[in-house]
Design a protein around this motif. Sequence first.
Motif, PDB file in Angstrom:
ATOM      1  N   THR A 188       0.841  -1.197   0.000  1.00 40.76           N
ATOM      2  CA  THR A 188       0.000   0.000   0.000  1.00 40.76           C
ATOM      3  C   THR A 188       0.874   1.243   0.000  1.00 40.76           C
ATOM      4  N   ASP A 189       0.387   2.306  -0.627  1.00 39.72           N
ATOM      5  CA  ASP A 189       1.060   3.598  -0.510  1.00 39.72           C
ATOM      6  C   ASP A 189       0.439   4.376   0.640  1.00 39.72           C
ATOM      7  N   THR A 190       0.912   5.579   0.889  1.00 42.07           N
ATOM      8  CA  THR A 190       0.445   6.336   2.053  1.00 42.07           C
ATOM      9  C   THR A 190      -0.935   6.947   1.854  1.00 42.07           C
ATOM     10  N   ALA A 191      -1.462   6.890   0.627  1.00 43.00           N
ATOM     11  CA  ALA A 191      -2.843   7.319   0.400  1.00 43.00           C
ATOM     12  C   ALA A 191      -3.826   6.184   0.653  1.00 43.00           C
ATOM     13  N   GLY A 192      -3.305   4.997   0.929  1.00 43.42           N
ATOM     14  CA  GLY A 192      -4.162   3.842   1.169  1.00 43.42           C
ATOM     15  C   GLY A 192      -4.503   3.072  -0.096  1.00 43.42           C
ATOM     16  N   ASP A 193      -3.832   3.375  -1.203  1.00 44.54           N
ATOM     17  CA  ASP A 193      -4.084   2.675  -2.468  1.00 44.54           C
ATOM     18  C   ASP A 193      -3.135   1.498  -2.622  1.00 44.54           C
ATOM     19  N   ILE A 194      -3.655   0.389  -3.093  1.00 43.98           N
ATOM     20  CA  ILE A 194      -2.837  -0.790  -3.346  1.00 43.98           C
ATOM     21  C   ILE A 194      -2.023  -0.571  -4.614  1.00 43.98           C
ATOM     22  N   ARG A 195      -0.704  -0.894  -4.535  1.00 41.91           N
ATOM     23  CA  ARG A 195       0.196  -0.672  -5.660  1.00 41.91           C
ATOM     24  C   ARG A 195       0.932  -1.941  -6.101  1.00 41.91           C
ATOM     25  N   TRP A 196       0.647  -3.064  -5.434  1.00 41.17           N
ATOM     26  CA  TRP A 196       1.291  -4.328  -5.794  1.00 41.17           C
ATOM     27  C   TRP A 196       0.592  -5.435  -5.017  1.00 41.17           C
TER      28      TRP A 196
END
Length: 585
Positions: A188-196
């Motif tokens: 997860t990134d710091t915006a709460g979006d999954i990236r992998w």
Amino acid sequence: MKLSKVALLTALTICSTTALADGGGHRWAQGELGQVVNNPYGNAPQTAIIDLGGYKIDSATVKIHAKGDAGVPISYEVGKSSILNHDGIPLLGLYPDYNNTVEVSYTKNGKEITEEYKIFTPPVSVTGMRDGMQMNHPTVDSVTVAEGFEDRLYLVNHIVRTEGWDAMDWKDGMGSQTWDTHPTIFITDTAGDIRWTLDVSHFRDIRHLDKRGTMMGFQQMENGDLIFGQGQKIYRIDLMGQIVFEWSLPRGYIDYSHGIQLMDNGNYLVRAAKSNYLREDGQRVHTVRDHILEVDPTGKLVDVWDLNLILDNMRDAKLLGLDAGAVCLNVDADLAGETVKIEPDAPFGDIAGVGAGRNWVHVNSVEHDSRDDSIILSARHQGVVKISRDKEVVWILAPTDGWNDELAGKVLQPVNSDGSKIECSGNGICKDSDFDFTYSQHTAWLTGKTYNDNNGIGLTVFDNGDGRHHQQPPMVEMKYSRGVEYIINEDDMTVEQIWEYGKDRGYEWYSQITSNVSYEEDRDTMFMFSGNTYLLNRDRLTRAIINEVAYGTDEVNVELHVNSTVPGNAPYRSTIVDFDKAVAE
């Protein structure tokens, strides 16, 4: 004859059209290289490669544009080795179920080129099914992100009980046969979006022993690879999903879980157990989480630490204070608040008990101390222990109750900052002091810092706090967890507590099991993952909390909440990942 000529001319026309499209046979390429290959190794759906299309480039710059105004862009430099290895430009950090905009810059034939690609990746998969109900992927809420931390990426090792937990009835079963959960591994990134995400279907099959178990222990190597294990297997993969190695545990050893670490000599420390272990009473048993293996990069066994011969497997001081509702991932909310009952003649297996063949020590992390080639263990049911290469106990960080005469002399003495002794009771209650020991702890890891003219070493521990002072409190809401740093002075055999976080947050930050804490030198922070708050609350969904706190303070730079979609799930650990490491060379 005429028809044959027509067919031949048609075929030649098609081939010529394809070849002329970009001069390299990639008719549908978006840019001046080759085609985009999604999920090139089949294991990481949110990755792609821009194929070179036969051209030669030495480096590239990649930018994954943010999704919306609140999104986080991801940028990194790609080195020559990565381009050669993948025969293209690797793309990491694509959003799932989204038409990503990717900007790529490189030099081809002396010409500097910047171009934009549109790349769609599939949605994240459903975590699994349980009792006929769909279990959706965890969600992440961004609570706090300080300036300078926006680019942080966190891998979450989430675990859920799904159909398949009891799919096979194995007689005299070992842990990976019965202690089996479905993993959901994502970044997860710091915006709460999954990236992998990791497509675990390529690693798991509940019908086969070698592909059962609980996927645990993810750590990122200096070159960007991930190491982890599952039951009978140890894996190393790169972030593009390419398997670097896959090997089984050495013959005679079983049930990897919890901890793996790369040593300075290139070997791996692996927490496992022993099959057909011969007890002193003549019985043969499968042991439980009580062996440390040193394995070389080819999977061959180099050395073994049998903790039954090093520690006291009959000590029950800590065990008798544990909450029976959750002993690691054996979770039963009906037993919440009851203390574990220990019977000397209890059945063998993965139960809290004493003696080889039961869960008497429960090692959940292993750390190599390269200064003297020793190992430091977080033994959930005993304490934190350092053991030498020649299998001798160096020191023990735990209350004094229950240790035999030989080991009692290895227990560290708590001290204040001026070196004066702190008086503590046998169960760890320390008079007029903020010092406390750890209880049912996880991840005893060195910080790399030294103190007191290099006589003291820094050690972080996630103090879960269950069974604190070898008892259960009157109310569950009185429990709390801590991230804590100690200074261990091995010459004086003392321990000083210099930092803690979490106690003041009380029950809302309390994690019954799992979790981790580590010092992060790049931002001078303590990174913590309180993995399963509200685990035993039937009316609440389990929540994990990711924090980065400025070193030596309680100043929160990052807080993310990882939300389970059904009650009772227990995320295991989280670790910071860096895409740059994976592609920089």
